[in-house]
Design an enzyme around this catalytic site. Sequence first.
Site, PDB file in Angstrom:
ATOM      1  N   SER A 135      43.519  38.622  38.247  1.00 37.73           N
ATOM      2  CA  SER A 135      43.250  37.345  38.906  1.00 37.73           C
ATOM      3  C   SER A 135      44.443  36.425  38.695  1.00 37.73           C
ATOM      4  O   SER A 135      45.572  36.795  38.998  1.00 37.73           O
ATOM      5  CB  SER A 135      41.949  36.732  38.368  1.00 37.73           C
ATOM      6  OG  SER A 135      41.604  35.567  39.090  1.00 37.73           O
ATOM      7  N   THR A 136      44.235  35.245  38.136  1.00 33.09           N
ATOM      8  CA  THR A 136      45.316  34.274  37.968  1.00 33.09           C
ATOM      9  C   THR A 136      46.467  34.873  37.167  1.00 33.09           C
ATOM     10  O   THR A 136      46.279  35.375  36.069  1.00 33.09           O
ATOM     11  CB  THR A 136      44.799  33.019  37.247  1.00 33.09           C
ATOM     12  OG1 THR A 136      43.629  32.552  37.912  1.00 33.09           O
ATOM     13  CG2 THR A 136      45.854  31.929  37.241  1.00 33.09           C
ATOM     14  N   HIS A 161      42.267  38.898  42.829  1.00 29.57           N
ATOM     15  CA  HIS A 161      41.740  37.661  43.404  1.00 29.57           C
ATOM     16  C   HIS A 161      42.889  36.857  44.011  1.00 29.57           C
ATOM     17  O   HIS A 161      43.862  36.547  43.317  1.00 29.57           O
ATOM     18  CB  HIS A 161      41.058  36.799  42.329  1.00 29.57           C
ATOM     19  CG  HIS A 161      39.927  37.499  41.638  1.00 29.57           C
ATOM     20  ND1 HIS A 161      39.489  37.153  40.379  1.00 29.57           N
ATOM     21  CD2 HIS A 161      39.143  38.539  42.029  1.00 29.57           C
ATOM     22  CE1 HIS A 161      38.481  37.927  40.027  1.00 29.57           C
ATOM     23  NE2 HIS A 161      38.251  38.781  41.006  1.00 29.57           N
ATOM     24  N   MET A 253      41.431  34.394  35.149  1.00 30.41           N
ATOM     25  CA  MET A 253      40.448  33.417  34.700  1.00 30.41           C
ATOM     26  C   MET A 253      39.044  33.957  34.921  1.00 30.41           C
ATOM     27  O   MET A 253      38.780  34.653  35.892  1.00 30.41           O
ATOM     28  CB  MET A 253      40.650  32.114  35.488  1.00 30.41           C
ATOM     29  CG  MET A 253      39.939  30.903  34.933  1.00 30.41           C
ATOM     30  SD  MET A 253      40.385  29.419  35.905  1.00 30.41           S
ATOM     31  CE  MET A 253      42.153  29.359  35.616  1.00 30.41           C
ATOM     32  N   ASP A 256      35.242  38.377  35.513  1.00 26.50           N
ATOM     33  CA  ASP A 256      35.047  39.468  36.462  1.00 26.50           C
ATOM     34  C   ASP A 256      35.740  40.731  35.957  1.00 26.50           C
ATOM     35  O   ASP A 256      36.909  40.718  35.584  1.00 26.50           O
ATOM     36  CB  ASP A 256      35.610  39.076  37.832  1.00 26.50           C
ATOM     37  CG  ASP A 256      35.319  40.113  38.903  1.00 26.50           C
ATOM     38  OD1 ASP A 256      34.343  40.864  38.751  1.00 26.50           O
ATOM     39  OD2 ASP A 256      36.071  40.156  39.899  1.00 26.50           O
TER      40      ASP A 256
END
Length: 313
Positions: A135-136, A161, A253, A256
């Site tokens: 993600s991030t 993401h 972050m 997930d």
Amino acid sequence: MESAYPGMQVLLANNLMTAYNQAESVQPTFAFIEDGFTKLPEFEMMMALFSALDTRWVSVMDSHSEAPARKSNPLLDRGAGIFELSKSDHPVQFVQYFDMMVKAPRRTASGRGPAMNGTKAPVSTTDKIILIGSSTGGVEALRSLLVGFPANCPPTVIVQHTGKNFGPGLVALLNRICAASVVAAQDSIQLQPGTVHIAAGQSQHLGLTPRKPHRTRLKEGPPISGHTPSVDALFSSAVPFAKNVVATILTGMGQDGARGLLELRKAGATTFAQDEKSSVVYGMPRVAWQNGAAQKQVSLARMAGTLLQACKA
């Protein structure tokens, strides 16, 4: 600047999507970025493209009295955008920044990714499949990781993401710099060595079919663990053949992927998580480590080698 640098071409963009497409097309030497754009989640894609192209950039704030985005954005705090200008600065200062950054040493061509000499590596014979969730900070993490994969890497499936408009750009960027073939995830595609499937910014969850030969599966459904596509959805779909799975969670972050990674480990998969020091955001990897889903924490620099070695076991 045009008077100081005769023949300079200047392009303008009023949104990140336009800026990304322009940068990918013309490969600019330098970019001035309004600071507000650097606060958007999608700016992670711009930074990755700038890094791949060796494009220098400087953020421009409304005024020096405001806090620059890098003070609150962990992505920017990793060294990008360390200089700031404000809209009230004299044009001479803009020229000085431009001059300083353009004249700084450039990367050699070898720094732009693996050499493509047209020779084919032997086909991989492993039965293992690599699964990755991020993600991030994941765009740059995936760049760093996939550059370490050979052209004949084990079949690899990734959920990242990102904004819905930036998925194709991510795929194109990674395919540009990686020896393996990087493609956007589609439905019912058989997994093959040397191919990396990425679900990013798509409106469906990505999973894998349980029977050999394994195929990708795109499925409609509500967000899982707060996301579509979801890392948990991908990991959980591979539980029936977990013993042939090597999986990892990279920087990001939230949580997930942690639950799905735990399911995989319990079913016999080999599992890892990126360590705190090398993570831009130590959220998803932290949960995966704390709940026992990850067998080992690994630095980003060692992740590619670790995954490939685990596939040989």
